[in-house]
Scaffold this motif. Structure first.
Motif, PDB file in Angstrom:
ATOM      1  N   ALA A 146      14.150 -85.856  45.003  1.00  0.00           N
ATOM      2  CA  ALA A 146      13.530 -87.152  44.714  1.00  0.00           C
ATOM      3  C   ALA A 146      12.287 -87.103  44.063  1.00  0.00           C
ATOM      4  CB  ALA A 146      13.664 -87.965  46.035  1.00  0.00           C
ATOM      5  N   ALA A 147      11.253 -86.162  44.976  1.00  0.00           N
ATOM      6  CA  ALA A 147      10.123 -85.880  44.181  1.00  0.00           C
ATOM      7  C   ALA A 147       9.914 -85.249  42.915  1.00  0.00           C
ATOM      8  CB  ALA A 147       9.215 -84.914  45.223  1.00  0.00           C
ATOM      9  N   VAL A 148      10.910 -84.087  42.450  1.00  0.00           N
ATOM     10  CA  VAL A 148      11.030 -83.659  41.272  1.00  0.00           C
ATOM     11  C   VAL A 148      11.573 -84.742  40.241  1.00  0.00           C
ATOM     12  CG1 VAL A 148      12.234 -81.897  40.021  1.00  0.00           C
ATOM     13  CG2 VAL A 148      11.460 -81.352  42.028  1.00  0.00           C
ATOM     14  N   LEU A 149      12.624 -85.594  40.637  1.00  0.00           N
ATOM     15  CA  LEU A 149      12.816 -86.524  39.520  1.00  0.00           C
ATOM     16  C   LEU A 149      11.687 -87.542  39.463  1.00  0.00           C
ATOM     17  CD1 LEU A 149      16.311 -87.675  40.842  1.00  0.00           C
ATOM     18  CD2 LEU A 149      15.770 -85.940  39.111  1.00  0.00           C
ATOM     19  N   HIS A 150      10.967 -88.000  40.298  1.00  0.00           N
ATOM     20  CA  HIS A 150       9.974 -88.888  40.067  1.00  0.00           C
ATOM     21  C   HIS A 150       8.785 -88.214  39.312  1.00  0.00           C
ATOM     22  CE1 HIS A 150       7.295 -92.100  40.678  1.00  0.00           C
ATOM     23  NE2 HIS A 150       6.094 -91.397  41.014  1.00  0.00           N
ATOM     24  N   ALA A 151       8.379 -86.908  39.669  1.00  0.00           N
ATOM     25  CA  ALA A 151       7.152 -86.129  38.833  1.00  0.00           C
ATOM     26  C   ALA A 151       7.572 -85.814  37.356  1.00  0.00           C
ATOM     27  CB  ALA A 151       7.083 -84.753  39.407  1.00  0.00           C
TER      28      ALA A 151
END
Length: 196
Positions: A146-151
């Motif tokens: 989820a963090a990678v998608l957001h970033a």
């Protein structure tokens, strides 16, 4: 100011080995030993946080880290599927599993949709970007996804296409919400870090 966030995936657990939706299982002895061997391999951090679950807390402890629980980094809530294997759920509810894996807004298990966890983690990451110094977070693989998608501004539809192996570090750094990504660095014992 450059923001730095290092996301560490936890050590292995029996649930992971059995492809079981985690029911807050502890890490196994092999995973604990690997985490102990990798203690000291992570950069210093101004702040250490963990997903509020046994696997992440225990991994952090074996890595020699003291962190506080971050509710915004809680694992994906899989509702009534918790504790069951993917094969069991797939045999009983094949359409529900297919929907869940392809539609990020679907939550047939009665828990949290992938889109919701992506939004929740994105909110946490935006706040972490405003904290001075490096943040180190020991979090479940779905939180790393989820963090990678957001970033990177990626659509939630690619969530399940990102593999996050145990005991790896994913590093985000950037300014003004423009993140750079360094994926899946394995944690290794400090004395072997230069061997490869």
């Amino acid at each position: 100011m450059t923001s730095r966030v290092v996301l560490v995936s936890p050590a292995t657990s029996p649930a992971l080995r059995e492809a079981r939706f985690d029911a807050d299982c502890s890490i196994d002895e092999r995973g604990a030993a690997r985490a102990r061997a990798a203690a000291g391999s992570l950069p210093r951090a101004a702040r250490v946080v963990t997903s509020p679950g046994a696997r992440c807390r225990e991994t952090a402890a074996e890595l020699g880290l003291r962190g506080e629980d971050a509710p915004g980094l809680a694992p994906l809530d899989v509702g009534r599927w918790r504790g069951r294997t993917l094969d069991e759920v797939g045999a009983g509810e094949p359409g529900a599993v297919a929907r869940w894996l392809t539609d990020p807004t679907s939550a047939p298990h009665g828990g949290e949709a992938v889109q919701d966890v992506c939004t929740r983690v994105g909110t946490w990451l935006d706040a972490a970007a405003r904290v001075d110094g490096r943040t180190l977070a020991v979090v479940e693989p779905e939180i790393v996804r989820a963090a990678v998608l957001h970033a990177l501004g990626l659509p939630a539809e690619v969530f399940w296409r990102l593999d996050v192996p145990p005991l790896t570090a994913t590093e985000l750094s950037g300014r003004a919400a423009r993140w750079n990504l360094r994926l899946g660095r394995p944690l290794v014992a400090p004395d072997t870090a230069l061997d490869g």
